[in-house]
Design an enzyme around this catalytic site. Structure first.
Site, PDB file in Angstrom:
ATOM      1  N   ASP A  91     -11.570 -48.143   6.441  1.00 17.58           N
ATOM      2  CA  ASP A  91     -12.648 -48.015   5.458  1.00 17.58           C
ATOM      3  C   ASP A  91     -12.145 -47.253   4.250  1.00 17.58           C
ATOM      4  O   ASP A  91     -11.026 -46.717   4.245  1.00 17.58           O
ATOM      5  CB  ASP A  91     -13.908 -47.391   6.072  1.00 17.58           C
ATOM      6  CG  ASP A  91     -13.752 -45.904   6.352  1.00 17.58           C
ATOM      7  OD1 ASP A  91     -12.668 -45.338   6.085  1.00 17.58           O
ATOM      8  OD2 ASP A  91     -14.708 -45.302   6.843  1.00 17.58           O
ATOM      9  N   ASN A 151     -20.832 -44.583  -4.562  1.00 14.57           N
ATOM     10  CA  ASN A 151     -22.219 -45.056  -4.633  1.00 14.57           C
ATOM     11  C   ASN A 151     -23.121 -44.021  -5.295  1.00 14.57           C
ATOM     12  O   ASN A 151     -24.008 -44.368  -6.089  1.00 14.57           O
ATOM     13  CB  ASN A 151     -22.739 -45.366  -3.223  1.00 14.57           C
ATOM     14  CG  ASN A 151     -22.176 -46.676  -2.682  1.00 14.57           C
ATOM     15  OD1 ASN A 151     -21.832 -47.574  -3.455  1.00 14.57           O
ATOM     16  ND2 ASN A 151     -22.049 -46.778  -1.364  1.00 14.57           N
ATOM     17  N   HIS A 170     -24.766 -48.425  -6.423  1.00 21.95           N
ATOM     18  CA  HIS A 170     -24.384 -49.374  -5.379  1.00 21.95           C
ATOM     19  C   HIS A 170     -23.773 -50.652  -5.945  1.00 21.95           C
ATOM     20  O   HIS A 170     -22.977 -51.327  -5.255  1.00 21.95           O
ATOM     21  CB  HIS A 170     -25.605 -49.726  -4.509  1.00 21.95           C
ATOM     22  CG  HIS A 170     -26.023 -48.602  -3.612  1.00 21.95           C
ATOM     23  ND1 HIS A 170     -25.401 -48.310  -2.429  1.00 21.95           N
ATOM     24  CD2 HIS A 170     -27.007 -47.668  -3.740  1.00 21.95           C
ATOM     25  CE1 HIS A 170     -25.968 -47.280  -1.841  1.00 21.95           C
ATOM     26  NE2 HIS A 170     -26.961 -46.858  -2.627  1.00 21.95           N
ATOM     27  N   GLU A 202     -18.680 -49.813   4.494  1.00 18.23           N
ATOM     28  CA  GLU A 202     -17.328 -49.940   3.954  1.00 18.23           C
ATOM     29  C   GLU A 202     -16.287 -50.069   5.052  1.00 18.23           C
ATOM     30  O   GLU A 202     -15.088 -49.956   4.792  1.00 18.23           O
ATOM     31  CB  GLU A 202     -17.008 -48.724   3.076  1.00 18.23           C
ATOM     32  CG  GLU A 202     -16.725 -47.419   3.817  1.00 18.23           C
ATOM     33  CD  GLU A 202     -17.990 -46.637   4.155  1.00 18.23           C
ATOM     34  OE1 GLU A 202     -17.870 -45.443   4.412  1.00 18.23           O
ATOM     35  OE2 GLU A 202     -19.102 -47.232   4.156  1.00 18.23           O
TER      36      GLU A 202
END
Length: 618
Positions: A482, A490, A495, A525
């Site tokens: 990730d 974010n 986003h 993610e």
């Protein structure tokens, strides 16, 4: 040959055989009759001679018998006459010195010995002769009594008379009579034949008329009609026959017209018989119906393509062909099916919509009309190619690519093009539904944001495909990764920016993997990669490559430029665990270790990572 001539020939042959038999019998009978007449004359002459010699003997004039015999031999048709004495007579009366009283050959001696009459016929082309030797037998019943003068017993041979007759004139007369008979028979046969021919001519003409018409109908010409007959008896039958042919023409023309359009029947139908054409069309419809019913129950698009290839190969007898599928969205083409005997003339993979002439024009392309009609096609000098394009939907095109290397096969392909198009049309709605189902399934199994597979796909893969792979001995590396500090992105940029970074990560991942790997967006993610048959080195190399390539990206948002890193943890199945879900968990633990020890790292799972609790059962 017409019926009249056949019947006349048969009758004349029979009459000729009959006439020949009659002539042969007449010739045999007349010949035998002539011989019998000559023999009767011989018997009469023999009796006269016998009576005269007896008279000479009684009257004491035996010295004059030679004159008598000479005069008898001068009778008409008698070539020669002589008598022979038996031994007993010579002993009694002395041996004769006359030339016509001595045996002349073995026949005379044979008759004297056995007392049996002997007949000899001698013939050639110019002359015919009959010689008969008749014995004189002693008998007390004769008048005068032979035994009264001769020292002989009853039935003893006293002598014989031989006569030679010229029967040439008799034979010639018989031949002339035979010629008269033959001429009479010939005239009679001719009259009979003329009479029969005249009487049967109307019937045979009617039969020939019907036969000729039916022959034309048999050859496929239903426009022909029977001509009106001469006889009253056949007029009604001819009307019925013409009505039947007319009905056949009407029905078959309707079938050909309506059903040909329905099945795109062969573009160059070489069979001009409407009945045969109708039969072929009905067979086509039947085969198409069964084909459609079959593919309706096929499970996948691949099954339908396989079924189509079987039809082309087995039912339509097409030897060499390829089936191309073009993804119009990606503008990419792939081979669905291809034969091994001849290579494809077309190797297009990209830009098929623009470079493939058949797809661009949506028309059938054949190198027969113009050898270089398609610039992309690279057939050999003696090869011909024909491409049949077919639009399935706005996303998919098909092209049937046919290859032949002789004119005979080329004609066969041209003959089958119409029916191929009909098979494609019947395939279209079912193939569309399968493509739609595939699209829905892909949508169900892919992540809308990144286009990568989702967790549902991973679950299906583990449940359905992985057991077969494991049975074959396949191993896997499981990578969990990730983006480091992704929440900060974010929170800072929103986003939308976070989604864009995720999409770019997906692109990076796709560029780094090969056909032996696939990527799952596990959630948020987090991404998971399954690598088939890895080694320690190849798995680590892939993880480091992904880590390095993503860190090179520079993102620009709201006038800020920055880079991001990823952390990766990976494990091996079944080396680290015999259950794949455990290996996924172990990769997750390794990822957590990478984050806990500084991020932007690649960590291989080991049991030491678990820590002090030592519990690996998750």
């Amino acid at each position: 040959m017409s019926s009249n001539k056949k019947i006349t020939l048969i009758i004349s042959s029979m009459l000729a055989i009959l006439a020949l038999a009659i002539v042969i019998l007449l010739s045999i009978g007349s010949r035998q009759s002539g011989y019998d007449n000559v023999k009767k004359k011989a018997y009469l002459t023999a009796e006269i001679v016998k009576s005269s010699l007896t008279s000479h003997m009684i009257n004491g004039n035996m010295n004059q018998r030679d004159t008598f015999l000479s005069s008898i031999s001068q009778l008409e048709n008698i070539d020669a006459l002589w008598i022979v004495r038996a031994k007993s007579v010579s002993e009694q009366f002395g041996t004769s010195n006359l030339s016509n009283e001595s045996p002349r050959d073995s026949i005379d001696l044979e008759v004297l010995e056995n007392g049996n009459e002997k007949t000899l016929i001698t013939e050639n082309l110019s002359k015919a002769n009959l010689r008969v030797t008749i014995p004189y037998i002693a008998s007390s019943f004769d008048k005068p009594n032979c035994l009264s003068c001769h020292n002989a017993s009853e039935g003893e041979v006293l002598g014989a008379i031989s006569l030679s007759f010229d029967i040439t004139e008799d034979r010639l007369s018989n031949i002339i009579v035979l010629f008269y008979v033959m001429g009479t028979i010939a005239v009679f046969i001719t009259l009979i034949l003329l009479f029969i021919k005249k009487r049967i001519s109307p019937y045979t003409s009617s039969l020939d008329n019907i036969t000729s018409t039916l022959k034309r109908v048999h050859q496929g010409d239903y426009t022909i009609r029977v001509k009106e007959g001469i006889l009253r008896e056949d007029k009604e039958a001819l009307v019925w026959l013409n009505e039947l042919i007319e009905k056949l023409e009407t029905v078959l023309t309707g079938i050909e017209k309506n059903l040909t359009a329905f099945v795109h029947n062969r573009s160059s139908n070489h069979n001009h018989d409407k009945l045969i054409t109708a039969k072929e069309i009905i067979e086509d419809i039947s085969e198409i119906y069964h084909y459609k019913k079959t593919i309706e129950n096929d499970l996948t698009k691949e099954d339908i393509y396989h079924r189509l290839s079987v039809v082309l190969k087995d039912s339509l007898k097409i030897k060499d062909f390829y089936i191309f599928e073009t993804d119009l969205i990606k503008n990419e083409r792939k081979v669905i099916y291809g034969t091994d005997s001849l290579k494809s003339c077309c190797n297009l993979v990209k830009n098929a919509k623009e470079d493939c002439r058949a797809e661009r024009t949506n028309a059938i392309i054949s190198s027969e009309t113009f050898p270089g009609i398609c610039k992309i096609a690279s057939c050999l000098e003696n090869e011909y190619h024909t491409c049949i394009p077919f639009i399935v939907n706005e996303h998919t095109n098909l092209v049937i690519h046919l290859i032949v290397n002789n004119k005979e096969d080329l004609m066969h392909i041209k003959y089958q093009i119409g029916i191929i198009k009909k098979y494609l049309e019947e395939t279209k709605p079912i193939l569309e539904s399968k493509i739609l189902m595939d699209a829905l399934e892909r949508r169900n199994l892919t992540d809308a944001l990144t286009g990568l597979y989702n967790r549902k796909y991973l679950e299906d893969f583990i449940d359905k495909k992985m057991p077969d792979e494991i049975e074959k001995g396949t191993t896997y590396a499981v990578m969990f990764l990730d983006i480091d500090y992704f929440k900060m992105v974010n929170d800072t940029y929103g986003h939308d920016v976070g989604d864009d970074i995720l999409r770019k990560l997906a692109i990076t991942l796709k560029s780094c993997i090969s056909q032996n790997e696939f990527i799952i967006r596990y959630g948020g993610e987090e991404f998971l990669i399954l690598m088939k048959n890895p080694s320690e080195e190849s798995a680590k190399e892939l993880a480091l490559k992904i880590n390095s390539e993503f860190s090179k990206l520079v993102f620009n948002y709201n006038n800020d430029s920055f880079s991001k890193t990823i952390s990766i943890g990976y494990s091996f199945f079944p080396e680290d665990a015999e259950q794949i879900y455990k290996c996924i968990k172990y990769a997750d633990i390794a990822l957590y270790e990478a984050k806990a020890t500084g991020r932007n790292k690649v960590v291989r799972f080991t049991k030491d990572i678990v820590g002090k609790d030592g519990n690996l059962d998750y």
